[in-house]
Design a protein around this motif. Sequence first.
Motif, PDB file in Angstrom:
ATOM      1  N   VAL A  77       0.822  -1.216   0.000  1.00  0.00           N
ATOM      2  CA  VAL A  77       0.000   0.000   0.000  1.00  0.00           C
ATOM      3  C   VAL A  77       0.853   1.262   0.000  1.00  0.00           C
ATOM      4  O   VAL A  77       1.982   1.283   0.476  1.00  0.00           O
ATOM      5  N   ASN A  78       0.281   2.327  -0.571  1.00  0.00           N
ATOM      6  CA  ASN A  78       0.872   3.671  -0.559  1.00  0.00           C
ATOM      7  C   ASN A  78       2.183   3.767  -1.329  1.00  0.00           C
ATOM      8  O   ASN A  78       3.083   4.525  -0.935  1.00  0.00           O
ATOM      9  N   LEU A  79       2.290   3.032  -2.426  1.00  0.00           N
ATOM     10  CA  LEU A  79       3.404   3.252  -3.337  1.00  0.00           C
ATOM     11  C   LEU A  79       3.137   4.537  -4.115  1.00  0.00           C
ATOM     12  O   LEU A  79       2.077   4.704  -4.719  1.00  0.00           O
ATOM     13  N   THR A  80       4.111   5.452  -4.090  1.00  0.00           N
ATOM     14  CA  THR A  80       3.993   6.718  -4.812  1.00  0.00           C
ATOM     15  C   THR A  80       5.093   6.800  -5.860  1.00  0.00           C
ATOM     16  O   THR A  80       6.274   6.671  -5.536  1.00  0.00           O
ATOM     17  N   CYS A  81       4.687   7.013  -7.108  1.00  0.00           N
ATOM     18  CA  CYS A  81       5.627   7.139  -8.223  1.00  0.00           C
ATOM     19  C   CYS A  81       5.534   8.556  -8.790  1.00  0.00           C
ATOM     20  O   CYS A  81       4.550   8.895  -9.458  1.00  0.00           O
ATOM     21  N   VAL A  82       6.531   9.367  -8.506  1.00  0.00           N
ATOM     22  CA  VAL A  82       6.606  10.700  -9.107  1.00  0.00           C
ATOM     23  C   VAL A  82       7.319  10.506 -10.441  1.00  0.00           C
ATOM     24  O   VAL A  82       8.516  10.717 -10.581  1.00  0.00           O
ATOM     25  N   ASP A  83       6.548  10.074 -11.416  1.00  0.00           N
ATOM     26  CA  ASP A  83       7.108   9.603 -12.689  1.00  0.00           C
ATOM     27  C   ASP A  83       6.997  10.656 -13.787  1.00  0.00           C
ATOM     28  O   ASP A  83       6.459  10.404 -14.857  1.00  0.00           O
ATOM     29  N   ASP A  84       7.558  11.837 -13.540  1.00  0.00           N
ATOM     30  CA  ASP A  84       7.604  12.849 -14.591  1.00  0.00           C
ATOM     31  C   ASP A  84       8.441  12.367 -15.768  1.00  0.00           C
ATOM     32  O   ASP A  84       8.226  12.785 -16.907  1.00  0.00           O
ATOM     33  N   VAL A  85       9.434  11.519 -15.489  1.00  0.00           N
ATOM     34  CA  VAL A  85      10.140  10.751 -16.519  1.00  0.00           C
ATOM     35  C   VAL A  85      10.088   9.289 -16.084  1.00  0.00           C
ATOM     36  O   VAL A  85       9.460   8.947 -15.092  1.00  0.00           O
ATOM     37  N   ALA A  86      10.782   8.422 -16.809  1.00  0.00           N
ATOM     38  CA  ALA A  86      10.559   6.987 -16.669  1.00  0.00           C
ATOM     39  C   ALA A  86      11.004   6.415 -15.329  1.00  0.00           C
ATOM     40  O   ALA A  86      12.089   6.726 -14.823  1.00  0.00           O
ATOM     41  N   ILE A  87      10.157   5.560 -14.781  1.00  0.00           N
ATOM     42  CA  ILE A  87      10.510   4.636 -13.701  1.00  0.00           C
ATOM     43  C   ILE A  87      10.388   3.235 -14.278  1.00  0.00           C
ATOM     44  O   ILE A  87       9.321   2.847 -14.747  1.00  0.00           O
ATOM     45  N   ARG A  88      11.480   2.478 -14.236  1.00  0.00           N
ATOM     46  CA  ARG A  88      11.482   1.128 -14.807  1.00  0.00           C
ATOM     47  C   ARG A  88      11.800   0.124 -13.713  1.00  0.00           C
ATOM     48  O   ARG A  88      12.876   0.157 -13.111  1.00  0.00           O
ATOM     49  N   ILE A  89      10.847  -0.763 -13.463  1.00  0.00           N
ATOM     50  CA  ILE A  89      10.941  -1.760 -12.406  1.00  0.00           C
ATOM     51  C   ILE A  89      11.005  -3.133 -13.057  1.00  0.00           C
ATOM     52  O   ILE A  89      10.142  -3.483 -13.868  1.00  0.00           O
ATOM     53  N   GLY A  90      12.018  -3.917 -12.698  1.00  0.00           N
ATOM     54  CA  GLY A  90      12.238  -5.203 -13.343  1.00  0.00           C
ATOM     55  C   GLY A  90      11.338  -6.310 -12.825  1.00  0.00           C
ATOM     56  O   GLY A  90      10.307  -6.076 -12.188  1.00  0.00           O
ATOM     57  N   ASP A  91      11.745  -7.549 -13.076  1.00  0.00           N
ATOM     58  CA  ASP A  91      10.978  -8.729 -12.688  1.00  0.00           C
ATOM     59  C   ASP A  91      11.301  -9.123 -11.240  1.00  0.00           C
ATOM     60  O   ASP A  91      12.429  -8.943 -10.760  1.00  0.00           O
ATOM     61  N   GLY A  92      10.305  -9.691 -10.552  1.00  0.00           N
ATOM     62  CA  GLY A  92      10.526 -10.239  -9.239  1.00  0.00           C
ATOM     63  C   GLY A  92      10.846  -9.210  -8.168  1.00  0.00           C
ATOM     64  O   GLY A  92      11.490  -9.535  -7.173  1.00  0.00           O
ATOM     65  N   VAL A  93      10.377  -7.996  -8.345  1.00  0.00           N
ATOM     66  CA  VAL A  93      10.642  -6.914  -7.387  1.00  0.00           C
ATOM     67  C   VAL A  93       9.555  -6.897  -6.320  1.00  0.00           C
ATOM     68  O   VAL A  93       8.367  -7.082  -6.617  1.00  0.00           O
ATOM     69  N   MET A  94       9.962  -6.656  -5.068  1.00  0.00           N
ATOM     70  CA  MET A  94       9.024  -6.501  -3.959  1.00  0.00           C
ATOM     71  C   MET A  94       9.220  -5.122  -3.330  1.00  0.00           C
ATOM     72  O   MET A  94      10.355  -4.725  -3.051  1.00  0.00           O
ATOM     73  N   ILE A  95       8.103  -4.420  -3.112  1.00  0.00           N
ATOM     74  CA  ILE A  95       8.147  -3.095  -2.508  1.00  0.00           C
ATOM     75  C   ILE A  95       7.197  -3.062  -1.320  1.00  0.00           C
ATOM     76  O   ILE A  95       6.013  -3.380  -1.451  1.00  0.00           O
ATOM     77  N   ALA A  96       7.718  -2.697  -0.168  1.00  0.00           N
ATOM     78  CA  ALA A  96       6.962  -2.669   1.086  1.00  0.00           C
ATOM     79  C   ALA A  96       6.086  -1.409   1.164  1.00  0.00           C
ATOM     80  O   ALA A  96       6.113  -0.559   0.260  1.00  0.00           O
TER      81      ALA A  96
END
Length: 206
Positions: A95-114
């Motif tokens: 919960v509460n993932l914030t992406c300030v993606d004015d340019v690219a955010i690239r997240i790969g495979d098998g990633v975990m975000i708390a």
Amino acid sequence: MKGPPPVADAHDEEVRARIARGLVYTESETAFLAFGRRTEQIFEYNHTPPREAERRRSLLAEILGSVGERVVLLPPFHAAFGSNTHIGDDFFGNVNLTCVDDVAIRIGDGVMIAPSVTLTTTGHPVHPSRRADFGRFSEPIVIEDKVWIGSNVVVLPGVRIGYGSVIGAGSVVSRSIPPMTIALGTPCRVVRDITDEDLTTRLAGQ
């Protein structure tokens, strides 16, 4: 619907080039990029009941620039655009993932975000006169495969987090992190490598 981007003129191309170089630009100068914001879809995603898994998946495909298979992103989720964020396969975002993606955010495979993690590609000049009209600069963020990011982490513009690395809770990541390391703190620093000895930790009965 996403729809095609508007036709760019010479001014728009100049602004895009400035953004790509990490130079300062303003809110007014980037009005032509507003077509990429997925504000309505993000609002709907955050208010879609858990039982409507197919609807959530459909909305996520509309929001993100690209999205892989077996992706779990627990609402609420926030993004400046949404369309500049790319997520690979087997992703878990709490919960509460914030992406300030004015340019690219690239997240790969098998990633975990708390919970309560912020990925921000954008910062602001120090001198207040340069912050007129919300003056800012942006640099892409890359999170490679198999990364685990702990709760309340902030990842700043231009950072790359290498394969398999772990970012400790509460860290502020202002510099890139090499692969297969544990890093933590404010500012975030590598504390040790991840080794085969870590395969034996947290076993049943230990």
